[in-house]
Write a protein that holds these residues in place. Structure first.
Motif, PDB file in Angstrom:
ATOM      1  N   ILE A   1       0.838  -1.209   0.000  1.00 40.10           N
ATOM      2  CA  ILE A   1       0.000   0.000   0.000  1.00 40.10           C
ATOM      3  C   ILE A   1       0.871   1.255   0.000  1.00 40.10           C
ATOM      4  O   ILE A   1       0.600   2.212  -0.722  1.00 40.10           O
TER       5      ILE A   1
ATOM      6  N   LEU B   1       2.225   1.896  -3.407  1.00 40.88           N
ATOM      7  CA  LEU B   1       1.163   2.427  -4.264  1.00 40.88           C
ATOM      8  C   LEU B   1       0.942   3.919  -3.995  1.00 40.88           C
ATOM      9  O   LEU B   1       0.735   4.718  -4.909  1.00 40.88           O
TER      10      LEU B   1
ATOM     11  N   ILE C   1      -0.837   5.003 -10.308  1.00 38.98           N
ATOM     12  CA  ILE C   1      -1.464   3.912 -11.059  1.00 38.98           C
ATOM     13  C   ILE C   1      -2.382   3.165 -10.106  1.00 38.98           C
ATOM     14  O   ILE C   1      -2.150   3.152  -8.897  1.00 38.98           O
ATOM     15  N   GLU C   2      -3.450   2.583 -10.645  1.00 48.16           N
ATOM     16  CA  GLU C   2      -4.426   1.904  -9.788  1.00 48.16           C
ATOM     17  C   GLU C   2      -4.293   0.393  -9.908  1.00 48.16           C
ATOM     18  O   GLU C   2      -3.912  -0.132 -10.949  1.00 48.16           O
ATOM     19  N   VAL C   3      -4.673  -0.276  -8.820  1.00 48.28           N
ATOM     20  CA  VAL C   3      -4.496  -1.728  -8.732  1.00 48.28           C
ATOM     21  C   VAL C   3      -5.238  -2.464  -9.855  1.00 48.28           C
ATOM     22  O   VAL C   3      -4.706  -3.392 -10.465  1.00 48.28           O
ATOM     23  N   HIS C   4      -6.467  -2.026 -10.132  1.00 49.24           N
ATOM     24  CA  HIS C   4      -7.239  -2.741 -11.163  1.00 49.24           C
ATOM     25  C   HIS C   4      -6.615  -2.556 -12.551  1.00 49.24           C
ATOM     26  O   HIS C   4      -6.732  -3.429 -13.410  1.00 49.24           O
TER      27      HIS C   4
ATOM     28  N   TYR D   1     -14.910 -10.579  -8.696  1.00 53.12           N
ATOM     29  CA  TYR D   1     -13.764  -9.700  -8.459  1.00 53.12           C
ATOM     30  C   TYR D   1     -13.715  -9.437  -6.957  1.00 53.12           C
ATOM     31  O   TYR D   1     -14.740  -9.108  -6.354  1.00 53.12           O
TER      32      TYR D   1
ATOM     33  N   VAL E   1      -6.880  -6.940   2.081  1.00 53.96           N
ATOM     34  CA  VAL E   1      -5.626  -6.386   2.597  1.00 53.96           C
ATOM     35  C   VAL E   1      -4.849  -7.505   3.285  1.00 53.96           C
ATOM     36  O   VAL E   1      -5.424  -8.354   3.960  1.00 53.96           O
TER      37      VAL E   1
ATOM     38  N   PHE F   1      -4.848   9.999  -1.483  1.00 58.06           N
ATOM     39  CA  PHE F   1      -4.469   8.619  -1.806  1.00 58.06           C
ATOM     40  C   PHE F   1      -5.695   7.761  -2.136  1.00 58.06           C
ATOM     41  O   PHE F   1      -5.624   6.830  -2.925  1.00 58.06           O
TER      42      PHE F   1
ATOM     43  N   LEU G   1      -8.139   8.227  -3.901  1.00 55.17           N
ATOM     44  CA  LEU G   1      -8.601   8.265  -5.290  1.00 55.17           C
ATOM     45  C   LEU G   1      -8.027   7.134  -6.130  1.00 55.17           C
ATOM     46  O   LEU G   1      -8.626   6.725  -7.105  1.00 55.17           O
ATOM     47  N   TYR G   2      -6.854   6.626  -5.754  1.00 54.24           N
ATOM     48  CA  TYR G   2      -6.279   5.576  -6.605  1.00 54.24           C
ATOM     49  C   TYR G   2      -5.848   4.318  -5.861  1.00 54.24           C
ATOM     50  O   TYR G   2      -5.466   3.350  -6.504  1.00 54.24           O
ATOM     51  N   VAL G   3      -5.908   4.293  -4.521  1.00 59.07           N
ATOM     52  CA  VAL G   3      -5.572   3.022  -3.849  1.00 59.07           C
ATOM     53  C   VAL G   3      -6.757   2.061  -3.804  1.00 59.07           C
ATOM     54  O   VAL G   3      -6.570   0.852  -3.687  1.00 59.07           O
TER      55      VAL G   3
ATOM     56  N   PRO H   1      -9.186  -0.548  -4.752  1.00 54.01           N
ATOM     57  CA  PRO H   1      -9.214  -1.496  -5.874  1.00 54.01           C
ATOM     58  C   PRO H   1     -10.551  -1.507  -6.615  1.00 54.01           C
ATOM     59  O   PRO H   1     -10.650  -2.093  -7.687  1.00 54.01           O
TER      60      PRO H   1
ATOM     61  N   THR I   1      -8.278  -0.953   2.411  1.00 48.44           N
ATOM     62  CA  THR I   1      -7.095  -0.251   1.905  1.00 48.44           C
ATOM     63  C   THR I   1      -7.185   1.252   2.153  1.00 48.44           C
ATOM     64  O   THR I   1      -6.215   1.889   2.572  1.00 48.44           O
TER      65      THR I   1
END
Lengths: 435, 91
Positions: A245, A248, A255-258, A282, A286, B34, B36-38, B40, B65
């Motif tokens: 995390i 990220l 960039i996003e996980v998906h 889907y 964590v 954070f 906004l993009y963490v 999933p 998350t």
């Protein structure tokens, strides 16, 4: 037993996952008045794994229970793949030892499995109460005496077993840990992709009932701590990835996980394996990566913490583990509670037996041995430089063109000296010795 | 496949009440965002008109998350109420 304030039981377990259900199973069998509170519609409704479970620890702690468990495939092929830009190098272990019964590890889908285990727990005599969320702990004179559910409901208990998963709000509310730090956790996203059993067996070179487990690391996580995984189930593939995390949060550009998962699926290593498959679910979860350095207090007056709630998960680079820690910790917590029950002493001093038991077994010993694994993995070179270097050398050896080819030995020597004989790689090698 | 399509494959029991409450004052002074993009499931968005941070709780995978990544403490985070939220069929 009921008192004026509401229900009173001997033990209330929060969370019907592997840790909570294992504890409740042992307690139920011993005739301890036990309730498992589960916020999902059924045990397993909120539970996610990669996933594969190693069976020997489970058999050790709860013998015979697993014989008719709804597991997926026993793993006979282990593959580790280093991913570079536009290339990958894989190493596969196919061993007869993996075909010996009882089988070493199985792929698993938790909704199915945990529901089955919930039924076993009910048969053992514990009560599973779904659709109830524990919102707080009841405290009296500094000790935990039960839980609160919603505005009105409460259950009083001699002991609360916090088995509420990686975020463990119960442990937090009981004051057993501080706020969780991003550097100690990773986020995982996974798809379950349906394919006929025959296609799975053909694509992965498996016999009926046999399974494949594959881990991927390198360019797929785009420089971030993490990796990919693929497990074959009976009639589906579990495909996903894990990213730290904090990595990220810090990465630029964002960039996003998906998106990373979609890029991973599009790679030739993966896309042919899942071709014509249908994604049916889907999920995200964590994962605790902090190991022994990020564990909460495991017990206090009237409470024990088990499974992922206790931070019991371990990334050992080549293997990722959690579910066997969950079962072992659940059983050992239950045994400590049974012992405490003999003297009706549920104080911290009495429940300390739980941590002593964990310390004597693989649970805390492995976490201790692999305590530096996160430090070693917090090294971007592991995810970009090394997989790329290995693929580059291998490509040079395999590539034939119109020019004269140098000797294999001179190619290997030149490349290995050039790429790996410098101060950074020596330092990395020394760090690797810590695990 | 985009993330909205993926969430469409999952079983959710939708609650009227959101289970994650956002403190807009904290978000206004947050440069990191954070969340906004963490996430999933990509559930956080900034409302273009009001500038408020918004979350679509009905697609929440309850992974936590955002709870860990929101180091500024803007989230009053809870799981979905008992009997609501994501109900995994495979897990």
């Amino acid at each position: 037993m009921t008192d004026a304030d509401g229900e009173k039981v001997e033990v209330v377990v929060v969370g019907a996952g592997l840790a909570g259900l294992s504890a409740a199973y042992v307690l139920g069998q011993a005739g301890v008045d036990t309730v498992v509170v589960e916020r999902g519609d059924y045990p397993g409704a909120k539970n996610v794994t990669g996933g594969r479970v190693y069976m020997h620890p489970l058999r050790h702690y709860l013998p015979d229970l697993w014989n008719d468990a709804p597991l997926e495939r026993y793993v006979t092929r282990e593959t580790l793949t280093m991913i570079a830009d536009g290339a990958s190098t894989a190493i596969t272990l196919d061993s007869d030892r993996f075909r010996e019964e009882p089988h070493h590890s199985y792929t698993i889908l938790r909704s199915n499995f945990d529901r089955w285990l919930g039924d076993k727990v009910a048969e053992a005599g514990a009560f599973v109460l779904p659709k109830y969320r524990a919102d707080d702990v009841l405290m009296e004179d500094g000790r935990v005496v039960g839980i609160v559910m919603g505005e009105e409901d409460e259950i009083r208990a001699d002991v609360v077993v916090a088995a509420d998963g990686v975020l463990s709000l119960v442990a937090e509310k009981a004051g057993l840990r501080q706020a969780q730090q991003a550097k100690h956790f990773a986020v995982s996203a996974k798809e379950v992709i349906e394919l006929p059993a025959k296609s799975i067996e053909e694509r992965f070179n498996l016999g009926p009932g046999e399974g494949a487990a594959q881990l991927y690391f390198g360019a797929l996580t785009k420089g971030m701590l993490g990796g990919g995984f693929l497990y074959t189930n009976k009639e589906s593939i579990s495909l996903g990835l894990v990213v730290g995390i904090e990595s990220l949060m810090e990465r630029e550009p964002k960039i996003e996980v998906h998106e990373i998962l979609e890029d991973f699926k599009a790679r030739p290593e993966i896309r042919n394996l899942i071709a014509d498959g249908e994604t049916v679910e889907y999920s995200a979860h964590v994962i605790p990566e902090g190991g022994i350095n990020a564990m909460p207090k495991l017990y206090s007056d009237g409470i024990v913490v088990v499974g992922e709630a206790a931070g019991l998960g371990l990334n050992m680079l080549l293997t990722v583990r959690g579910m066997e820690f969950a079962v072992a910790s659940g059983v050992m917590a239950a045994e400590a509670i049974k012992k405490a029950r003999e003297t009706s002493d549920y104080s911290a001093a009495s429940l300390a037996q739980y941590q002593e038991s964990l310390s004597d077994t693989f649970v805390l010993k492995d976490l201790q041995t692999f305590r530096s694994v996160l430090d070693v993995m917090e090294n971007p070179r592991l995810f970009n430089f090394y997989p790329q270097a290995v693929c580059d050398i291998f490509t040079k050896l395999m590539w034939i063109d119109e020019n004269p080819k140098p000797k294999i030995s001179s190619t290997v020597i030149r490349e290995v000296l050039g790429k790996f004989l410098n101060w950074s790689t020596v330092k990395d090698g020394l760090r690797m010795l810590r695990i | 496949m985009n993330v909205e399509t993926k969430l469409g494959l999952d079983v959710f029991k939708i609650d009227k009440e959101p289970h994650i409450i956002i403190d807009q004052e904290i978000c206004k002074s947050c440069d990191d965002k954070f969340c906004l993009y963490v996430c999933p499931a990509k559930l956080y968005t900034v409302n273009r008109e009001t500038g408020d941070m918004e979350i679509e709780c009905s697609g929440c995978l309850e992974c936590g998350t955002c709870r860990i990544a929101c180091i500024h403490g803007a989230l009053n985070w809870n799981y979905a109420r008992g009997g609501f939220g994501i109900q995994y069929r495979f897990g």
